[in-house]
Design a protein around this motif. Sequence first.
Motif, PDB file in Angstrom:
ATOM      1  N   ILE A   1      53.852  33.269  46.014  1.00 54.28           N
ATOM      2  CA  ILE A   1      54.239  31.859  45.819  1.00 54.28           C
ATOM      3  C   ILE A   1      55.451  31.523  46.678  1.00 54.28           C
ATOM      4  CG2 ILE A   1      55.207  30.217  44.153  1.00 54.28           C
ATOM      5  CD1 ILE A   1      53.505  31.717  41.996  1.00 54.28           C
ATOM      6  N   SER A   2      56.441  32.416  46.677  1.00 56.49           N
ATOM      7  CA  SER A   2      57.638  32.158  47.477  1.00 56.49           C
ATOM      8  C   SER A   2      57.325  32.184  48.969  1.00 56.49           C
ATOM      9  CB  SER A   2      58.735  33.187  47.154  1.00 56.49           C
ATOM     10  OG  SER A   2      58.326  34.494  47.487  1.00 56.49           O
ATOM     11  N   ASP A   3      56.498  33.149  49.395  1.00 59.39           N
ATOM     12  CA  ASP A   3      56.126  33.246  50.815  1.00 59.39           C
ATOM     13  C   ASP A   3      55.368  31.998  51.271  1.00 59.39           C
ATOM     14  OD1 ASP A   3      57.298  35.725  50.996  1.00 59.39           O
ATOM     15  OD2 ASP A   3      55.421  36.848  50.813  1.00 59.39           O
TER      16      ASP A   3
ATOM     17  N   ASN B   1      34.017  35.553  44.892  1.00 60.23           N
ATOM     18  CA  ASN B   1      34.972  35.094  43.881  1.00 60.23           C
ATOM     19  C   ASN B   1      36.157  36.041  43.773  1.00 60.23           C
ATOM     20  OD1 ASN B   1      35.930  33.287  41.947  1.00 60.23           O
ATOM     21  ND2 ASN B   1      35.005  34.407  40.251  1.00 60.23           N
ATOM     22  N   PHE B   2      36.578  36.518  44.904  1.00 59.85           N
ATOM     23  CA  PHE B   2      37.688  37.461  44.965  1.00 59.85           C
ATOM     24  C   PHE B   2      38.943  36.683  45.335  1.00 59.85           C
ATOM     25  CE2 PHE B   2      40.200  40.948  45.125  1.00 59.85           C
ATOM     26  CZ  PHE B   2      40.384  41.613  46.324  1.00 59.85           C
ATOM     27  N   LYS B   3      39.671  36.237  44.304  1.00 58.62           N
ATOM     28  CA  LYS B   3      40.789  35.330  44.523  1.00 58.62           C
ATOM     29  C   LYS B   3      41.863  35.898  45.446  1.00 58.62           C
ATOM     30  CE  LYS B   3      40.853  32.306  40.462  1.00 58.62           C
ATOM     31  NZ  LYS B   3      41.697  31.857  39.326  1.00 58.62           N
ATOM     32  N   ARG B   4      42.215  37.132  45.220  1.00 59.20           N
ATOM     33  CA  ARG B   4      43.296  37.700  46.027  1.00 59.20           C
ATOM     34  C   ARG B   4      42.890  37.791  47.488  1.00 59.20           C
ATOM     35  NH1 ARG B   4      47.762  39.854  44.228  1.00 59.20           N
ATOM     36  NH2 ARG B   4      46.913  40.057  42.119  1.00 59.20           N
TER      37      ARG B   4
ATOM     38  N   LEU C   1      46.051  29.394  44.837  1.00 57.27           N
ATOM     39  CA  LEU C   1      45.486  30.658  44.373  1.00 57.27           C
ATOM     40  C   LEU C   1      46.580  31.642  43.969  1.00 57.27           C
ATOM     41  CD1 LEU C   1      42.572  31.117  46.927  1.00 57.27           C
ATOM     42  CD2 LEU C   1      42.333  30.919  44.443  1.00 57.27           C
ATOM     43  N   LYS C   2      47.660  31.695  44.754  1.00 53.35           N
ATOM     44  CA  LYS C   2      48.772  32.590  44.420  1.00 53.35           C
ATOM     45  C   LYS C   2      49.372  32.210  43.062  1.00 53.35           C
ATOM     46  CE  LYS C   2      49.046  34.931  48.401  1.00 53.35           C
ATOM     47  NZ  LYS C   2      48.897  36.401  48.504  1.00 53.35           N
ATOM     48  N   GLU C   3      49.442  30.910  42.807  1.00 53.07           N
ATOM     49  CA  GLU C   3      49.963  30.442  41.516  1.00 53.07           C
ATOM     50  C   GLU C   3      49.033  30.848  40.379  1.00 53.07           C
ATOM     51  OE1 GLU C   3      52.482  26.469  42.958  1.00 53.07           O
ATOM     52  OE2 GLU C   3      50.355  26.290  42.404  1.00 53.07           O
ATOM     53  N   SER C   4      47.726  30.745  40.600  1.00 48.69           N
ATOM     54  CA  SER C   4      46.769  31.115  39.547  1.00 48.69           C
ATOM     55  C   SER C   4      46.782  32.610  39.271  1.00 48.69           C
ATOM     56  CB  SER C   4      45.353  30.669  39.944  1.00 48.69           C
ATOM     57  OG  SER C   4      44.840  31.477  40.992  1.00 48.69           O
TER      58      SER C   4
END
Length: 265
Positions: A59-61, A14-17, A49-52
């Motif tokens: 997000i831009s990348d 559960n490691f989002k990054r 995930l980047k948005e969360s």
Amino acid sequence: EKSEIARDLSGKLNFKRGLANSLVQTGASYYSKGNYTEALENNLAALKLKESLGDKKGISDMNGAIGSVHLGMGNYDDALKNYTKALEVKKEIGDKYGCAVAYNGIANAYIYKQELTNAMINYNEGLSIVTELKDQHAIAYFYNNLGALYDRMKENESALKNYQSAIKIQEEIGDKRGAAMCYNNIASIYLRKNDLVSCEKYALKSLLIAEEMEVLTTQKNANQVLNELYLKKNDYKNAYRSFLRFIANRDTLVNKENTRKTVQM
């Protein structure tokens, strides 16, 4: 693949990054292989995930990466939307170089949409930024893109001006590969203008560097221009020699691509 293993492991933890980063890597791997469907799936998941995480740079990348996938799939309107979103966020976080990259993507999308004036506007926006940043490689890159755009529009003098601007920088920074490509682009324009002396001069310069650097694609393109040039001059002996070299370059490139695809299976 290692990136897929990392993705699964990160998901379990559960490691989002970590999961987002492994999705990015997996998406990039699929993109490099031309598997755009899988690339899009992984990139969209990474974006979510980047948005969360509130990771604006991420997000831009990801919007930029998704734009490139859509471009490869021929979804030009979708590509334009994602590149524009990437630009908006890049401006928000003050990433000037990222803005230039986004402008380049937007311009490319407009070219595929046959909206060449909009493409030119965005290439010039990108050129303005990298000129401010004094990034010589990027400046030459944008001049080359503008040259190619004018070339497409059959505006010979404007194309030559931009290609020459690119070459001047490429010679200063030692970018032989880029210069070889530009020399051949210039040769093609002189061929169209029926200036056969200038065409031969630049095509041979391109071929000489391409052979020195072992750049097969540029060798192939230079030999193709030389073949057409010698046919115009009724020099059938050299036309035949250039044609044979063109065929050899082309076949070698095809064989290398087939080998690459076989290895990836």
